[in-house]
Write a protein that holds these residues in place. Structure first.
Motif, PDB file in Angstrom:
ATOM      1  N   ILE A  25      32.709   1.877  20.413  1.00 29.60           N
ATOM      2  CA  ILE A  25      32.013   0.762  21.077  1.00 29.60           C
ATOM      3  C   ILE A  25      32.681  -0.549  20.676  1.00 29.60           C
ATOM      4  CG2 ILE A  25      29.803   1.994  21.193  1.00 29.60           C
ATOM      5  CD1 ILE A  25      28.842   0.021  18.942  1.00 29.60           C
ATOM      6  N   ARG A  26      32.577  -1.508  21.557  1.00 25.67           N
ATOM      7  CA  ARG A  26      33.054  -2.866  21.267  1.00 25.67           C
ATOM      8  C   ARG A  26      31.825  -3.764  21.298  1.00 25.67           C
ATOM      9  NH1 ARG A  26      37.418  -5.793  20.720  1.00 25.67           N
ATOM     10  NH2 ARG A  26      38.866  -4.162  21.367  1.00 25.67           N
ATOM     11  N   VAL A  27      31.664  -4.586  20.263  1.00 30.46           N
ATOM     12  CA  VAL A  27      30.598  -5.585  20.195  1.00 30.46           C
ATOM     13  C   VAL A  27      31.290  -6.935  20.303  1.00 30.46           C
ATOM     14  CG1 VAL A  27      28.620  -6.446  18.904  1.00 30.46           C
ATOM     15  CG2 VAL A  27      29.311  -4.046  18.652  1.00 30.46           C
ATOM     16  N   PHE A  28      30.784  -7.804  21.180  1.00 33.13           N
ATOM     17  CA  PHE A  28      31.489  -9.053  21.446  1.00 33.13           C
ATOM     18  C   PHE A  28      30.524 -10.182  21.764  1.00 33.13           C
ATOM     19  CE2 PHE A  28      30.980  -6.585  25.266  1.00 33.13           C
ATOM     20  CZ  PHE A  28      30.493  -7.498  26.192  1.00 33.13           C
ATOM     21  N   VAL A  29      31.044 -11.401  21.730  1.00 33.58           N
ATOM     22  CA  VAL A  29      30.295 -12.589  22.131  1.00 33.58           C
ATOM     23  C   VAL A  29      31.138 -13.311  23.182  1.00 33.58           C
ATOM     24  CG1 VAL A  29      29.194 -14.736  21.394  1.00 33.58           C
ATOM     25  CG2 VAL A  29      29.321 -12.809  19.803  1.00 33.58           C
ATOM     26  N   VAL A  30      30.538 -13.571  24.337  1.00 32.47           N
ATOM     27  CA  VAL A  30      31.181 -14.379  25.376  1.00 32.47           C
ATOM     28  C   VAL A  30      30.793 -15.828  25.119  1.00 32.47           C
ATOM     29  CG1 VAL A  30      31.297 -14.825  27.857  1.00 32.47           C
ATOM     30  CG2 VAL A  30      31.054 -12.483  27.029  1.00 32.47           C
ATOM     31  N   SER A  31      31.743 -16.732  25.141  1.00 31.42           N
ATOM     32  CA  SER A  31      31.524 -18.163  24.853  1.00 31.42           C
ATOM     33  C   SER A  31      30.885 -18.379  23.482  1.00 31.42           C
ATOM     34  CB  SER A  31      30.663 -18.817  25.942  1.00 31.42           C
ATOM     35  OG  SER A  31      31.252 -18.687  27.204  1.00 31.42           O
ATOM     36  N   PRO A  32      31.453 -17.780  22.424  1.00 31.36           N
ATOM     37  CA  PRO A  32      30.854 -17.928  21.094  1.00 31.36           C
ATOM     38  C   PRO A  32      30.827 -19.382  20.630  1.00 31.36           C
ATOM     39  CG  PRO A  32      33.070 -17.029  20.920  1.00 31.36           C
ATOM     40  CD  PRO A  32      32.730 -17.065  22.381  1.00 31.36           C
ATOM     41  N   GLU A  38      26.643 -15.387  24.927  1.00 39.76           N
ATOM     42  CA  GLU A  38      25.969 -14.131  25.264  1.00 39.76           C
ATOM     43  C   GLU A  38      26.643 -13.012  24.492  1.00 39.76           C
ATOM     44  OE1 GLU A  38      23.342 -13.531  27.276  1.00 39.76           O
ATOM     45  OE2 GLU A  38      23.115 -15.646  27.818  1.00 39.76           O
ATOM     46  N   CYS A  39      25.854 -12.094  23.939  1.00 39.02           N
ATOM     47  CA  CYS A  39      26.380 -10.959  23.190  1.00 39.02           C
ATOM     48  C   CYS A  39      26.353  -9.720  24.060  1.00 39.02           C
ATOM     49  CB  CYS A  39      25.528 -10.701  21.953  1.00 39.02           C
ATOM     50  SG  CYS A  39      25.521 -12.086  20.830  1.00 39.02           S
ATOM     51  N   GLY A  40      27.260  -8.811  23.777  1.00 39.13           N
ATOM     52  CA  GLY A  40      27.289  -7.581  24.541  1.00 39.13           C
ATOM     53  C   GLY A  40      27.899  -6.438  23.767  1.00 39.13           C
ATOM     54  N   VAL A  41      27.698  -5.236  24.324  1.00 37.78           N
ATOM     55  CA  VAL A  41      28.258  -4.010  23.785  1.00 37.78           C
ATOM     56  C   VAL A  41      28.867  -3.256  24.959  1.00 37.78           C
ATOM     57  CG1 VAL A  41      27.742  -1.829  22.612  1.00 37.78           C
ATOM     58  CG2 VAL A  41      26.494  -3.886  21.984  1.00 37.78           C
ATOM     59  N   SER A  42      30.065  -2.713  24.780  1.00 41.65           N
ATOM     60  CA  SER A  42      30.703  -1.933  25.834  1.00 41.65           C
ATOM     61  C   SER A  42      31.465  -0.773  25.206  1.00 41.65           C
ATOM     62  CB  SER A  42      31.655  -2.818  26.646  1.00 41.65           C
ATOM     63  OG  SER A  42      32.728  -3.257  25.840  1.00 41.65           O
ATOM     64  N   TYR A  43      31.933   0.125  26.056  1.00 35.74           N
ATOM     65  CA  TYR A  43      32.801   1.195  25.562  1.00 35.74           C
ATOM     66  C   TYR A  43      34.151   0.596  25.199  1.00 35.74           C
ATOM     67  CZ  TYR A  43      29.395   4.463  27.471  1.00 35.74           C
ATOM     68  OH  TYR A  43      28.246   5.157  27.733  1.00 35.74           O
TER      69      TYR A  43
END
Length: 192
Positions: A25-32, A38-43
C-alpha cells in the motif's frame, strides 16, 4: 510515523491477496502543508516504489510513503472500524495540513501549529478560521477571525470558552491572554 491497527492490517492483507504479488500500500498526502491537504491510501505495485520512498513494515505487507508526504504523516493512524452503518477504513493525519513543530520551537510557531491542527478544523464546520496576528510583550496572543467567524454573534463565546481556555492550558506560563484583533462586520458570511 504511521500506526495501523491490527484490524486495518488484516483488512489490507485481504485486499492485497487479490493484487499482483509483492503489491503493497502507498499512504500519501496531496497538497501537504496546506489547508486543502488530503490524505489517501492506494495500491503500490513493486515497480512504483521509488528509491527515496520510506518503507514501513507491517504484518504481511509494507506501507510505502513518498518523501514529501512523510513529515506530514507523523502521528497518522489508520483503522478499520465496523459499526451499524457498515465497515470503513479511517485515516487520521493531524499533521497533514501543517508540519508538526518541535516542543522547543519558538512560541509563535507552536501557537500557529495548534491553530492549524486543532482550532481551525473545529471552526471549519461553521466556515470559520482564525490566524495569529502577533504575540505581544505582555504574552497576549492577538487573533484575527475570518470566514463565518467574522461578524458572528457567538465569536466572544468561541474565543473565551473555547480557544482561550485551550490555548492558555497548552501554553501555561507563556501566554497570558488571547485577544480578538478582528474588526467584525456582520453579513451573509457570518454563521449566526
Amino acid at each position: 510515523m504511521i500506526t495501523i491497527s491490527e484490524t486495518a492490517q488484516a483488512h489490507f492483507v485481504k485486499l492485497l491477496e487479490k493484487q499482483e504479488p509483492e503489491t503493497n500500500i502507498r499512504v500519501f498526502v496531496v497538497s501537504p502543508g496546506t489547508p486543502g491537504a488530503e490524505c489517501g491510501v492506494s495500491y503500490c505495485p513493486p515497480d512504483a516504489v521509488e528509491h527515496s520512498d520510506v518503507v514501513l513494515e507491517f504484518n504481511g505487507f509494507d506501507a510505502v510513503v513518498d518523501q514529501e508526504s512523510a513529515p506530514f504523516l507523523e502521528e497518522a493512524e489508520i483503522d478499520f472500524v465496523t459499526d451499524q452503518m457498515g465497515s470503513q477504513l479511517t485515516l487520521k493525519a493531524p499533521n497533514a495540513k501543517t508540519r508538526k513543530v518541535d516542543d522547543d520551537a519558538p512560541l509563535a510557531e507552536r501557537v500557529n501549529y495548534m491553530i492549524e491542527s486543532e482550532i481551525n478544523p473545529q471552526l471549519a464546520s461553521h466556515g470559520g478560521k482564525v490566524m495569529l496576528v502577533e504575540i505581544n510583550d505582555k504574552g497576549e496572543a492577538l487573533l484575527q477571525f475570518g470566514g463565518g467567524c467574522n461578524g458572528c454573534s457567538m465569536v466572544d463565546v468561541t474565543l473565551k470558552d473555547g480557544i482561550e481556555k485551550q490555548m492558555l492550558a497548552t501554553f501555561a506560563g507563556e501566554l497570558t491572554a488571547i485577544k480578538d484583533a478582528t474588526e467584525h462586520e456582520a453579513g451573509e458570511h457570518s454563521y449566526y
